[in-house]
Design a protein around this motif. Structure first.
Motif, PDB file in Angstrom:
ATOM      1  N   UNK A   1       0.874  -1.459   0.131  1.00 42.36           N
ATOM      2  CA  UNK A   1      -0.317   0.179   0.153  1.00 42.36           C
ATOM      3  C   UNK A   1       0.884   1.275  -0.092  1.00 42.36           C
ATOM      4  N   UNK A   2       2.354   1.362   0.559  1.00 41.18           N
ATOM      5  CA  UNK A   2       2.440   1.908   1.116  1.00 41.18           C
ATOM      6  C   UNK A   2       4.115   2.694  -0.529  1.00 41.18           C
ATOM      7  N   UNK A   3       4.507   1.293  -0.655  1.00 44.88           N
ATOM      8  CA  UNK A   3       5.670   1.797  -1.135  1.00 44.88           C
ATOM      9  C   UNK A   3       5.500   1.265  -3.257  1.00 44.88           C
ATOM     10  N   UNK A   4       5.482   1.691  -3.765  1.00 39.38           N
ATOM     11  CA  UNK A   4       5.941   2.358  -5.320  1.00 39.38           C
ATOM     12  C   UNK A   4       6.753   0.485  -5.822  1.00 39.38           C
ATOM     13  N   UNK A   5       5.935   0.316  -7.299  1.00 45.17           N
ATOM     14  CA  UNK A   5       6.315  -1.006  -7.753  1.00 45.17           C
ATOM     15  C   UNK A   5       7.430  -0.686  -8.055  1.00 45.17           C
ATOM     16  N   UNK A   6       8.473  -1.749  -7.668  1.00 45.72           N
ATOM     17  CA  UNK A   6       9.741  -2.265  -8.219  1.00 45.72           C
ATOM     18  C   UNK A   6       9.967  -1.959  -9.368  1.00 45.72           C
TER      19      UNK A   6
END
Length: 306
Positions: free
Chosen positions: A41-46
């Motif tokens: 929910x918090x991190x951008x797509x790797x």
């Protein structure tokens, strides 16, 4: 009242709306599960990098390579209060840093407390540093351009590795990248009083982490746990130290950067007054996190390529 970034405010709203209990009210196992659940929910797509692979070293590690050929390397220690976090929790950040640095990033999955208390994490970090240095040629790494870094508890471990290397026990990293690091486990600075509630990391949460990692008070006086308590910081490698205004660790991070400067170490200190602890792993809502990581990477690349 200190200004708080709009993205940080949105994250705080989401935490309140979700009803997620504070980590210190959970068991370590439940806290790990809650942290892992919030990650997508918090991190951008790797981002994609040229190579990602797990390494068969003395401790679990994962290598991220931005491009072909011999590359400089950042050994990265993840945050999480020595209690939560793993290779997956910082996968996106490590990929991003590999690309920003045009280098190799090796992430370390050190043992966690309370199952493994201090100095287990320090020992694992030291084993990883020595192994990567010894295996540099096989890993396609330029051992003359090996840096250490980390966020929060990982920043603590990175700082400790440099102190250990100065004492002669480890290869000396060329640079240390310390992102809102823990530097004093006494947990008595004024910043703890300023951040007692309403943030992902509060004074109570941090003391919960410290209690699991160093259950005996005497452990917290050891400079391998509290690098700010080292007798001297002279002779350490150049540093980039990032601190955040809305963070119980702000004052000790500022104090560490000031001591480095006062004791003759080249240091770049970036204080981001409108950011909060853990912002660097909340990039989906906090665009400023990418700016901070770019500034950190630029400092290290400038050191590697003056």
């Amino acid at each position: 009242m200190r200004a708080l970034d709009a993205g940080c405010r949105r994250v705080l709203d989401l935490i309140r709306e979700s009803g997620r209990p504070p980590l210190e009210s959970l068991s370590p196992q439940a806290a790990r599960a809650a942290s892992a659940a919030s990650r997508p929910l918090l991190q951008p797509d790797p981002p994609e990098v040229m190579e990602v692979r797990d390494l068969a070293g003395p401790v679990p590690m994962r290598l991220y390579r931005a491009g072909p050929g011999i590359r400089p390397c950042l050994l990265y220690l993840h945050g999480g209060g020595w209690v939560i976090g793993d290779l997956d929790s910082h996968d996106q950040l490590c990929r991003h840093m590999a690309l920003l640095l045009d280098a190799v990033v090796v992430a370390v999955d050190y043992r966690l407390a309370p199952e493994h208390v201090f100095p287990a994490a320090v020992e694992d970090a030291a084993l990883a540093l020595r192994w990567v240095w010894e295996q540099a040629e096989a890993l396609g790494i330029d051992a003359t351009r090996l840096a250490v870094g980390g966020d929060s508890a990982g920043g603590n471990l990175a700082a400790v590795l440099c102190l250990m290397a100065r004492e002669g026990g480890l290869p000396m990293p060329g640079y240390q990248l310390l992102l809102y690091p823990v530097t004093d486990l006494a947990a008595e600075s004024a910043a703890y009083a300023r951040h007692s509630q309403g943030y992902p990391l509060t004074a109570a949460t941090m003391r919960w982490f410290i209690g699991h990692y160093t259950p005996e008070i005497e452990m917290r006086h050891d400079w391998r746990a509290s690098p700010l308590r080292a007798q001297t910081l002279s002779g350490l490698p150049p540093a980039f130290v990032m601190t955040a205004g809305h963070d119980p660790l702000a004052d000790e991070g500022i104090a560490y950067a000031q001591r480095l400067e006062d004791e003759g170490v080249s240091v770049i200190h970036l204080h981001v007054s409108d950011q909060m602890h853990a912002c660097l792993t909340m990039g989906r809502f906090i665009p400023a996190s990418a700016l901070v990581l770019r500034q950190a990477a630029d400092a290290l690349r400038q050191f590697w390529n003056p």
